[in-house]
Design an enzyme around this catalytic site. Structure first.
Site, mmCIF file in Angstrom:
data_model
loop_
_atom_site.group_PDB
_atom_site.id
_atom_site.type_symbol
_atom_site.label_atom_id
_atom_site.label_comp_id
_atom_site.label_asym_id
_atom_site.label_seq_id
_atom_site.Cartn_x
_atom_site.Cartn_y
_atom_site.Cartn_z
ATOM 1 N N GLY A 282 0.844 -1.186 0.000
ATOM 2 C CA GLY A 282 0.000 0.000 0.000
ATOM 3 C C GLY A 282 0.879 1.234 0.000
ATOM 4 C CG MET B 131 8.764 1.448 1.971
ATOM 5 S SD MET B 131 8.609 0.010 3.100
ATOM 6 C CE MET B 131 9.994 0.325 4.196
ATOM 7 C CD GLU B 132 7.731 1.346 6.962
ATOM 8 O OE1 GLU B 132 6.897 1.144 6.056
ATOM 9 O OE2 GLU B 132 8.190 0.426 7.670
ATOM 10 C CG ASN B 133 10.894 4.642 1.658
ATOM 11 O OD1 ASN B 133 11.451 3.598 1.926
ATOM 12 N ND2 ASN B 133 9.976 4.751 0.708
ATOM 13 C CG HIS C 104 0.248 2.114 8.512
ATOM 14 N ND1 HIS C 104 -0.254 0.980 9.098
ATOM 15 C CD2 HIS C 104 1.491 1.766 8.074
ATOM 16 C CE1 HIS C 104 0.638 0.001 9.027
ATOM 17 N NE2 HIS C 104 1.706 0.454 8.406
ATOM 18 C CD GLU C 105 3.059 3.599 5.123
ATOM 19 O OE1 GLU C 105 4.252 3.359 5.401
ATOM 20 O OE2 GLU C 105 2.194 2.698 5.009
#
Ligand code: ZN
Length: 835
Positions: free
Chosen positions: A256, A258-260, A290-291
């Site tokens: 969904g 990505m928390e970069n 969420h991220e």
């Protein structure tokens, strides 16, 4: 390629520490490769021997300090480093391959305009597809990136641009210490929108062909971002620690999002090009939240090894849902969590592949990838919610903030977190962790009641049970809600304590009270399957329309869906409840989730005339929903989609596609047109000519995926053969095209046509799964499983395949889970065959 093992990671962490990465990428040129130069500054203990990872197309040069190393020393993805002592500088130069599977640097050419877009995805251990790396989460170091790319492109990365010394050259400032799996960049003629909030520069990126759609929603996305930042800054003592906050919507993304740090990447399906429902907008908002939660949990404080993956995902899921519900207009996020996300968690926790939220040991990185499931996300988040109910919110947040302060920019384990929370709570959490985090399996809370002749309770009890494979009963803090047709009539808060009462808790407070519907986990505070007492079940039909709280309605629907899934009640009961109660529903989340989640049960648990009749009843419910729905609103769209999917004759989809009798306000836009066409294709009422015409009218990436879906769904032997080739061979196709093809290959209406492919799945998947990296391989293995072949033969074939010892972990996991779903469907068909 050997996957890094836990033992190897521990040994390497003891041998070296990394000071910094300097990564220089040349992304010019049209070829299949890019140039990568890495300079790693690191320190080793005397005599250390270790290795750095790299997956090059061609390794060009390696230099350790002032000596050149033999490039032939590269053993698969490992480059040995020996004779180490103290400070070293490693230089590695290589040609690397672009990917089409969403890992490493993914290269995408937009069919809409021919423009090329790149993005980097380093998760889980794919940084080594981009640069030479000690690719494990607890060797964090600042990364200084520079990029050469076509001058007309936009390039962004985790950190801000320090300088653009010449056209086509971008040099970024060093990042704070990062785990390698969080390193990212985007490059291409991206469209950008900028804003700022509370001193944080914000940006949104997407492909140019999606620019108008992003612009239309930019204010909504920025608003959610601002509201979530404010709420996180209220909850956490530490401010957002990574400077700017970019959100890039990128093509053919596997997850969904990505928390970069500093540059979150999202699948660009979240830039809506057609009409969507409020549930889809809510999903985008919870994904954003969420991220953002990961910036603290995962990015600022990172797990030591992948066995604490849940530390990342459970917290992000809990906090993402909570902050969305508390700070944005999507105040029903917990209802979605109760109905949809927890159903995912319950399903995962009942399968043979279940595992503890916090597994004691994940042996290697490849194994870790298969743990990205309903346990790590939904169950973990629900367990945390139970912990908050138990400790109190202030104590919980104090523990979290102490954890961030103690481990900022470092790594931590479950033990570290528990000690921070225990210190804040002033009590030991080991027993709690042992029961909830270290042991798999979901409890069921079943209400039992005895009612006297006057309709008053003689006794009410909550009986807790556990599956045979995981026979553990747990303490639960729950609210037992009482509901009459007039609505809520009260509730009793209680602690279920199996040590005290053996798992049968008598609720004395209710003795003598008038009988009503009893809901054992009102407020949805714990993680447990629910069962109403038998006398409450028939009352749900009247109760649903008269209950104002959407969460309660969501729990009641969830109970029915789960009981049917477990074959405790027939699908017909669910369909009758849909027919009776769903048309009055005004919460789009519930309308959409009930229609979506009931459909696989209808398609897999029923067959022939029974399925046909169920589809007819669902269609009738959808028509009633449409009559009452606001024109152009979400309920209208959700009901229209379900009605199209349930059509057993072509008249309605063909009519809507040609503009006839379309409900007022319903936009027959690009995606709805494809949905209509796909249904016509399945019903044999449209063919390749119509697909080709629709694809010509919609020359977008999404259009290409829809066309692939439609072609896979054609009831034609040659089309099935071509689709099967893409699924089991097709390495030249992107991850998305293969997934689209696999997703629509099987149709309940085409059992005879596809019967020959059922055994072929089990013969051909082991080789097919080797064609692609783990993530994509598992997804395709799962989508391509013959899910409608509900037959003991399919089950035997699955068991035989699982007897082999040479399956990649993703394929094994996909088949274990699908075979378990199949067993449930078989049980249901057997049990209710007479109906
Ligand atoms: Zn996450």
């Amino acid at each position: 390629m050997p996957s890094l093992s836990r033992a190897e990671a521990v040994a390497r962490r003891a041998a070296i520490s990394v000071e910094s990465y300097l990564v220089d990428l040349d992304l010019t040129g049209d070829g299949p490769h890019f140039r990568s130069r890495t300079e790693i500054h690191f320190t080793a203990v005397p005599g250390a021997e270790t290795f750095v990872e790299l997956k090059p197309a061609r390794l060009l040069a390696v230099r350790l300090d002032d000596r050149d190393l033999d490039i032939a020393g590269l053993d698969e993805n490992r480059l040995p480093l020996t004779g180490l002592d103290g400070r070293h500088i490693l230089h590695v130069e290589a040609e690397m391959a672009y990917s089409r599977t969403g890992e490493g640097i993914h290269r995408f050419v937009d069919p809409a305009d021919g423009e090329t877009y790149l993005y980097a995805m380093s998760f889980l251990d794919e940084a080594q597809r981009i640069f030479a790396a000690f690719d494990q989460p607890d060797l964090k170091a600042p990364v200084t990136l520079s990029v050469t790319a076509p001058p007309e492109w936009t390039v962004a990365a985790n950190a801000s641009v320090a300088a653009e010394p010449a056209p086509g050259r971008w040099e970024f400032v060093p990042t704070p210490p990062l785990a390698t799996y969080l390193v990212t960049l985007i490059a291409g003629p991206y469209h950008v929108r900028r804003d700022s909030h509370d001193g944080i520069p914000l940006a949104l990126y997407c492909r140019r062909s999606l620019a108008a759609h992003l612009d239309a929603d930019a204010e909504e996305i920025f608003t959610v971002t601002r509201q979530c930042f404010d709420r996180f800054h209220e909850l956490f003592a530490e401010r957002y620690p990574f400077g700017k906050y970019d959100q890039a919507f990128v093509p053919e993304f596997n997850a969904g999002a990505m928390e970069n740090p500093g540059l979150v990447t999202f699948r660009d399906d979240l830039v809506f090009r057609s009409a969507v429902t409020e549930s889809q907008r809510e999903l985008r908002a919870t994904t954003i939240a969420h991220e953002m939660a990961h910036m603290w949990f995962g990015d600022l404080v990172t797990m030591r090894w992948w066995d604490d993956l849940w530390l990342n995902e459970s917290f992000a899921e809990y906090l993402g849902t909570r902050v969305t519900a508390e700070a944005t207009r999507f105040d029903q996020a917990w209802t979605t969590f109760a109905l949809r996300r927890k159903a995912w968690g319950y399903a995962a926790d009942q399968r043979p592949s279940t595992h503890p939220v916090a597994p004691a040991e994940v042996t290697d990185a490849a194994q870790a990838l298969t743990n990205f499931d309903g346990i790590s996300y939904a169950k973990g988040a629900a367990v945390l919610r139970q912990l908050v109910a138990w400790l109190g919110d202030e104590v919980f947040l104090a523990g979290l903030n102490a954890h961030f302060a103690a481990h900022r920019f470092g790594n931590a384990s479950l033990a570290d977190l528990l000690s921070s929370l225990a210190a804040a709570a002033g009590r030991d959490l080991d027993d709690w962790a042992q029961l909830w985090l270290r042991q798999a399996g979901v409890n069921t809370l079943r209400v039992e009641s005895v009612v006297d002749a006057q309709g008053r309770y003689e006794e009410v009890a909550i009986v807790q049970s556990a599956p045979a494979a995981h026979p553990v009963l747990r303490p639960h803090r729950v609210l037992l809600g009482r509901y009459g047709v007039q609505g809520r009539a009260g509730g009793v808060e209680l602690d279920l304590d199996p040590e005290r009462d053996g798992g049968r808790t008598v609720v004395a407070e209710l003795t003598g009270e008038p009988a009503s519907v009893l809901l054992a986990n009102d407020g949805d505070l714990t993680f447990a399957k629910l069962r109403l007492d038998p006398r409450s079940v028939p009352a749900v039909r009247e109760l649903l329309p008269s209950t104002p709280d959407p969460l309660v309605r969501g729990l009641l629907w969830g109970e029915m869906l789960d009981a049917v899934t477990d074959a405790e009640r027939p699908v017909e009961d669910l369909v009758q409840l849909i027919a009776a109660a769903l048309p009055a529903e005004r919460e789009v989340i519930i309308v959409e989730d009930v229609l979506t989640m009931s459909r696989p049960l209808v398609d897999r648990y029923l067959a022939g005339p029974a399925r046909h009749e169920a589809l007819g009843m669902i269609s009738a419910a959808c028509r009633r929903l449409l009559l009452a729905a606001e024109p152009g609103g979400s309920i209208q769209l959700a009901a229209a989609r379900a009605l199209i999917g349930a059509a057993t004759e072509p008249e309605l989809p063909a009519g809507w596609l040609s503009g006839a009798e379309v409900p007022a306000g319903l936009a027959v836009d690009a995606d709805l047109r494809w949905l209509l066409l796909r249904r016509l294709v399945v019903l044999g009422a449209a063919g390749e000519a119509q697909i080709e015409a629709e694809a010509r009218a919609d020359r977008s990436a999404t259009g290409e995926q829809w066309a692939a879906r439609c072609r896979a769904a054609l009831p034609d032997p040659a089309a099935k053969a071509a689709a099967w080739e893409i699924i089991v061979r097709g390495a030249e196709h992107s991850n998305r095209i293969v997934e689209a093809t696999a997703g629509d290959f099987w149709q309940p209406e085409q059992a005879e046509l596809t019967a020959g492919y059922v055994p072929r799945y089990f013969v051909e998947q082991p080789a097919a799964a080797l064609l692609r990296p783990g993530w994509t391989a598992e997804r395709i293995a799962s989508d391509a499983f013959p899910r409608y072949a509900v037959d003991p033969v399919t089950r035997e074939l699955a068991a035989k395949l699982l007897g082999r010892d040479d399956l990649v972990p993703g394929l094994r996991r996909a088949v274990v889970d699908a075979a378990d779903d199949l067993a449930r469907a078989l049980a249901a068909r057997q049990r209710y065959a007479a109906l």
